[in-house]
Design a protein around this motif. Structure first.
Motif, PDB file in Angstrom:
ATOM      1  N   VAL A   1       0.929  -1.164  -0.095  1.00  0.00           N
ATOM      2  CA  VAL A   1       0.112  -0.045  -0.081  1.00  0.00           C
ATOM      3  C   VAL A   1       0.899   1.268   0.190  1.00  0.00           C
ATOM      4  O   VAL A   1       0.702   2.040  -0.885  1.00  0.00           O
TER       5      VAL A   1
ATOM      6  N   TRP B   1       2.682  -0.214   5.183  1.00  0.00           N
ATOM      7  CA  TRP B   1       1.320  -0.743   5.117  1.00  0.00           C
ATOM      8  C   TRP B   1       1.438  -1.532   3.947  1.00  0.00           C
ATOM      9  O   TRP B   1       1.583  -1.317   2.893  1.00  0.00           O
TER      10      TRP B   1
ATOM     11  N   LYS C   1      -1.510  -4.920   2.152  1.00  0.00           N
ATOM     12  CA  LYS C   1      -2.752  -5.743   2.061  1.00  0.00           C
ATOM     13  C   LYS C   1      -2.124  -7.090   2.033  1.00  0.00           C
ATOM     14  O   LYS C   1      -1.351  -7.429   1.211  1.00  0.00           O
TER      15      LYS C   1
ATOM     16  N   THR D   1      -5.260  -4.553   6.167  1.00  0.00           N
ATOM     17  CA  THR D   1      -4.278  -4.036   6.072  1.00  0.00           C
ATOM     18  C   THR D   1      -3.407  -4.173   7.166  1.00  0.00           C
ATOM     19  O   THR D   1      -3.879  -4.371   8.440  1.00  0.00           O
TER      20      THR D   1
END
Length: 181
Positions: free
Chosen positions: A5, A26, A28, A56
């Protein structure tokens, strides 16, 4: 699988000349995965990422002076599912670029852009980012101006303002903003 992310860093040099940094990551990944950060030069900052309850995962790594200069350029995220199958993803670590101001003055025919990089290392401490302003097919080097991490350029002879400007960093960050008048 793993979907990056964002992975960005913030680095600064204090008055004593010590440079430290932090990296926010971050990603996913499937909700039932075990996800960890790996391959950072400061081993105690590697480890499990926190899950937000949706999809996340996040981890902040705080690097000491010995591991902040030069700044690491990549880290690895490993996601392991409940069956023990692992997926590994290399992710680039980039600075965060924010455009504070992009204005056009009709009477003066000038375009002024002020941008900040999250890499606020002092000029005398190491490799500072180079920021470039992109307007259409033209690129302009933005000089550092004022405090560390601040860049500003004023272009003359701009009779028609661009709809938007983009600032890119040699450290990977980018930002786009509409031009105000």
């Amino acid at each position: 699988g793993i979907e990056p992310v964002r992975t960005s860093y913030f680095r600064s040099t204090n008055a004593a000349g010590t440079t430290t940094s932090r990296i926010n990551t971050w990603v996913k990944a499937p909700p039932h995965s075990s996800v960890k950060l790996n391959d950072l030069p400061q081993a105690n900052q590697n480890g499990p990422m926190a899950f937000d309850g949706e999809s996340t995962f996040f981890r902040r790594a705080t690097l000491n002076a010995a591991n902040s200069n030069p700044m690491p350029t990549q880290l690895t995220v490993i996601a392991t599912n409940t069956s023990g199958m692992s997926t590994t993803q290399a992710i680039n670590i980039i600075d965060q670029v924010d455009i504070q101001l992009a204005t056009w003055a009709k009477a003066a025919q000038t375009l002024r852009v002020v941008a900040f990089s999250s890499d606020k290392i002092s000029l005398s401490s190491g490799d500072t980012p180079t920021l470039n302003l992109k307007i259409g097919t033209n690129t302009y080097l933005m000089p550092q101006s004022g405090v560390a991490g601040r860049y500003e350029i004023i272009l003359n002879g701009i009779t028609v303002p661009p709809a938007q400007v983009t600032v890119t960093s040699s450290k990977g960050g980018t930002a786009t903003q509409g031009v105000a008048d």
